[in-house]
Design a protein around this motif. Structure first.
Motif, PDB file in Angstrom:
ATOM      1  N   ILE A  35     -10.877 -24.155 -37.530  1.00 47.52           N
ATOM      2  CA  ILE A  35     -11.026 -25.222 -36.528  1.00 47.52           C
ATOM      3  C   ILE A  35     -11.884 -24.731 -35.363  1.00 47.52           C
ATOM      4  O   ILE A  35     -12.727 -25.469 -34.842  1.00 47.52           O
ATOM      5  CB  ILE A  35      -9.649 -25.713 -36.032  1.00 47.52           C
ATOM      6  N   GLY A  36     -11.697 -23.474 -34.964  1.00 48.04           N
ATOM      7  CA  GLY A  36     -12.481 -22.922 -33.861  1.00 48.04           C
ATOM      8  C   GLY A  36     -13.962 -22.869 -34.166  1.00 48.04           C
ATOM      9  O   GLY A  36     -14.795 -23.169 -33.299  1.00 48.04           O
ATOM     10  N   VAL A  37     -14.317 -22.518 -35.382  1.00 50.07           N
ATOM     11  CA  VAL A  37     -15.728 -22.500 -35.762  1.00 50.07           C
ATOM     12  C   VAL A  37     -16.270 -23.918 -35.799  1.00 50.07           C
ATOM     13  O   VAL A  37     -17.383 -24.187 -35.329  1.00 50.07           O
ATOM     14  CB  VAL A  37     -15.915 -21.792 -37.121  1.00 50.07           C
ATOM     15  N   ALA A  38     -15.499 -24.847 -36.346  1.00 46.78           N
ATOM     16  CA  ALA A  38     -15.959 -26.235 -36.450  1.00 46.78           C
ATOM     17  C   ALA A  38     -16.158 -26.869 -35.077  1.00 46.78           C
ATOM     18  O   ALA A  38     -17.088 -27.658 -34.886  1.00 46.78           O
ATOM     19  CB  ALA A  38     -14.978 -27.056 -37.273  1.00 46.78           C
ATOM     20  N   THR A  39     -15.300 -26.530 -34.132  1.00 47.75           N
ATOM     21  CA  THR A  39     -15.399 -27.133 -32.794  1.00 47.75           C
ATOM     22  C   THR A  39     -16.141 -26.238 -31.803  1.00 47.75           C
ATOM     23  O   THR A  39     -16.261 -26.596 -30.636  1.00 47.75           O
ATOM     24  CB  THR A  39     -13.998 -27.428 -32.230  1.00 47.75           C
ATOM     25  N   GLU A  40     -16.595 -25.072 -32.273  1.00 51.61           N
ATOM     26  CA  GLU A  40     -17.271 -24.079 -31.428  1.00 51.61           C
ATOM     27  C   GLU A  40     -16.408 -23.653 -30.245  1.00 51.61           C
ATOM     28  O   GLU A  40     -16.888 -23.481 -29.120  1.00 51.61           O
ATOM     29  CB  GLU A  40     -18.630 -24.611 -30.953  1.00 51.61           C
ATOM     30  N   ASN A  41     -15.105 -23.482 -30.512  1.00 47.22           N
ATOM     31  CA  ASN A  41     -14.173 -23.065 -29.465  1.00 47.22           C
ATOM     32  C   ASN A  41     -13.105 -22.142 -30.060  1.00 47.22           C
ATOM     33  O   ASN A  41     -11.916 -22.445 -30.054  1.00 47.22           O
ATOM     34  CB  ASN A  41     -13.536 -24.290 -28.806  1.00 47.22           C
ATOM     35  N   ILE A  42     -13.554 -20.991 -30.547  1.00 46.18           N
ATOM     36  CA  ILE A  42     -12.631 -20.044 -31.174  1.00 46.18           C
ATOM     37  C   ILE A  42     -11.621 -19.505 -30.160  1.00 46.18           C
ATOM     38  O   ILE A  42     -10.470 -19.249 -30.502  1.00 46.18           O
ATOM     39  CB  ILE A  42     -13.408 -18.896 -31.846  1.00 46.18           C
ATOM     40  N   ALA A  43     -12.045 -19.339 -28.908  1.00 52.15           N
ATOM     41  CA  ALA A  43     -11.153 -18.797 -27.872  1.00 52.15           C
ATOM     42  C   ALA A  43      -9.898 -19.647 -27.697  1.00 52.15           C
ATOM     43  O   ALA A  43      -8.843 -19.136 -27.319  1.00 52.15           O
ATOM     44  CB  ALA A  43     -11.895 -18.683 -26.547  1.00 52.15           C
ATOM     45  N   LEU A  44      -9.988 -20.920 -27.967  1.00 48.92           N
ATOM     46  CA  LEU A  44      -8.829 -21.801 -27.871  1.00 48.92           C
ATOM     47  C   LEU A  44      -8.056 -21.839 -29.182  1.00 48.92           C
ATOM     48  O   LEU A  44      -6.830 -21.691 -29.192  1.00 48.92           O
ATOM     49  CB  LEU A  44      -9.268 -23.221 -27.497  1.00 48.92           C
ATOM     50  N   TRP A  45      -8.755 -22.028 -30.281  1.00 49.53           N
ATOM     51  CA  TRP A  45      -8.085 -22.308 -31.547  1.00 49.53           C
ATOM     52  C   TRP A  45      -7.511 -21.086 -32.263  1.00 49.53           C
ATOM     53  O   TRP A  45      -6.543 -21.219 -33.013  1.00 49.53           O
ATOM     54  CB  TRP A  45      -9.012 -23.079 -32.473  1.00 49.53           C
ATOM     55  N   LEU A  46      -8.053 -19.904 -32.032  1.00 50.67           N
ATOM     56  CA  LEU A  46      -7.483 -18.714 -32.679  1.00 50.67           C
ATOM     57  C   LEU A  46      -6.053 -18.453 -32.208  1.00 50.67           C
ATOM     58  O   LEU A  46      -5.141 -18.347 -33.035  1.00 50.67           O
ATOM     59  CB  LEU A  46      -8.373 -17.492 -32.467  1.00 50.67           C
ATOM     60  N   PRO A  47      -5.777 -18.388 -30.894  1.00 49.41           N
ATOM     61  CA  PRO A  47      -4.380 -18.188 -30.496  1.00 49.41           C
ATOM     62  C   PRO A  47      -3.474 -19.357 -30.858  1.00 49.41           C
ATOM     63  O   PRO A  47      -2.297 -19.155 -31.181  1.00 49.41           O
ATOM     64  CB  PRO A  47      -4.446 -18.005 -28.982  1.00 49.41           C
ATOM     65  N   LEU A  48      -4.024 -20.584 -30.818  1.00 49.62           N
ATOM     66  CA  LEU A  48      -3.204 -21.727 -31.243  1.00 49.62           C
ATOM     67  C   LEU A  48      -2.858 -21.625 -32.728  1.00 49.62           C
ATOM     68  O   LEU A  48      -1.732 -21.942 -33.129  1.00 49.62           O
ATOM     69  CB  LEU A  48      -3.930 -23.046 -30.966  1.00 49.62           C
ATOM     70  N   GLY A  49      -3.805 -21.199 -33.537  1.00 49.77           N
ATOM     71  CA  GLY A  49      -3.540 -21.023 -34.963  1.00 49.77           C
ATOM     72  C   GLY A  49      -2.492 -19.953 -35.221  1.00 49.77           C
ATOM     73  O   GLY A  49      -1.606 -20.115 -36.063  1.00 49.77           O
ATOM     74  N   ILE A  50      -2.578 -18.853 -34.477  1.00 50.12           N
ATOM     75  CA  ILE A  50      -1.575 -17.788 -34.627  1.00 50.12           C
ATOM     76  C   ILE A  50      -0.198 -18.300 -34.222  1.00 50.12           C
ATOM     77  O   ILE A  50       0.798 -18.036 -34.906  1.00 50.12           O
ATOM     78  CB  ILE A  50      -1.986 -16.549 -33.819  1.00 50.12           C
ATOM     79  N   ALA A  51      -0.128 -19.035 -33.120  1.00 45.37           N
ATOM     80  CA  ALA A  51       1.160 -19.586 -32.670  1.00 45.37           C
ATOM     81  C   ALA A  51       1.732 -20.554 -33.706  1.00 45.37           C
ATOM     82  O   ALA A  51       2.932 -20.528 -33.993  1.00 45.37           O
ATOM     83  CB  ALA A  51       0.988 -20.282 -31.331  1.00 45.37           C
ATOM     84  N   MET A  52       0.876 -21.406 -34.261  1.00 43.66           N
ATOM     85  CA  MET A  52       1.341 -22.320 -35.312  1.00 43.66           C
ATOM     86  C   MET A  52       1.798 -21.540 -36.538  1.00 43.66           C
ATOM     87  O   MET A  52       2.776 -21.917 -37.193  1.00 43.66           O
ATOM     88  CB  MET A  52       0.234 -23.310 -35.683  1.00 43.66           C
ATOM     89  N   GLY A  53       1.108 -20.443 -36.843  1.00 44.43           N
ATOM     90  CA  GLY A  53       1.497 -19.614 -37.975  1.00 44.43           C
ATOM     91  C   GLY A  53       2.847 -18.955 -37.783  1.00 44.43           C
ATOM     92  O   GLY A  53       3.651 -18.853 -38.720  1.00 44.43           O
ATOM     93  N   VAL A  54       3.115 -18.487 -36.575  1.00 43.35           N
ATOM     94  CA  VAL A  54       4.427 -17.885 -36.292  1.00 43.35           C
ATOM     95  C   VAL A  54       5.524 -18.921 -36.449  1.00 43.35           C
ATOM     96  O   VAL A  54       6.575 -18.647 -37.035  1.00 43.35           O
ATOM     97  CB  VAL A  54       4.447 -17.260 -34.867  1.00 43.35           C
ATOM     98  N   ALA A  55       5.265 -20.133 -35.951  1.00 42.82           N
ATOM     99  CA  ALA A  55       6.253 -21.204 -36.100  1.00 42.82           C
ATOM    100  C   ALA A  55       6.457 -21.553 -37.566  1.00 42.82           C
ATOM    101  O   ALA A  55       7.595 -21.754 -38.022  1.00 42.82           O
ATOM    102  CB  ALA A  55       5.813 -22.444 -35.319  1.00 42.82           C
ATOM    103  N   LEU A  56       5.373 -21.600 -38.329  1.00 39.39           N
ATOM    104  CA  LEU A  56       5.475 -21.883 -39.770  1.00 39.39           C
ATOM    105  C   LEU A  56       6.270 -20.791 -40.473  1.00 39.39           C
ATOM    106  O   LEU A  56       7.157 -21.073 -41.273  1.00 39.39           O
ATOM    107  CB  LEU A  56       4.079 -21.987 -40.374  1.00 39.39           C
ATOM    108  N   GLY A  57       5.965 -19.529 -40.145  1.00 39.55           N
ATOM    109  CA  GLY A  57       6.681 -18.414 -40.768  1.00 39.55           C
ATOM    110  C   GLY A  57       8.157 -18.406 -40.421  1.00 39.55           C
ATOM    111  O   GLY A  57       9.003 -18.114 -41.266  1.00 39.55           O
TER     112      GLY A  57
END
Length: 63
Positions: A35-57
Motif C-alpha cells: 500500500i505504501g508503494v502504491a500511495t507513495e507513502n511508505i513512512a505511513l503504511w509500513l508501521p500501520l501494516g506492522i501494527a495490523m499484522g501484530v493484531a492479526l497474529g
C-alpha cells in the motif's frame, strides 16, 4: 511430534503463539509496503501494516 526415542521435540514445547504473531507481522509488513508503494507513502503504511499484522497474529493466537 516426538523424536525416535519418544522425547518431545523443540517444536512441541514452543507452541505458545509466537509463530502466529511472527506470521502476522510478515503478512502485515507485506501489505503495508504494498500500500505504501502504491500511495507513495511508505513512512505511513509500513508501521500501520506492522501494527495490523501484530493484531492479526494475536487474533490467530486466540484460536
Amino acid at each position: 511430534m516426538a523424536d525416535r526415542d519418544g522425547e518431545p521435540t523443540v517444536a512441541d514445547e514452543s507452541d505458545d503463539g509466537e509463530n502466529d504473531i511472527a506470521a502476522g507481522i510478515a503478512i502485515g509488513t507485506g501489505i503495508g509496503v504494498s500500500i505504501g508503494v502504491a500511495t507513495e507513502n511508505i513512512a505511513l503504511w509500513l508501521p500501520l501494516g506492522i501494527a495490523m499484522g501484530v493484531a492479526l497474529g494475536a487474533g490467530l493466537g486466540q484460536r
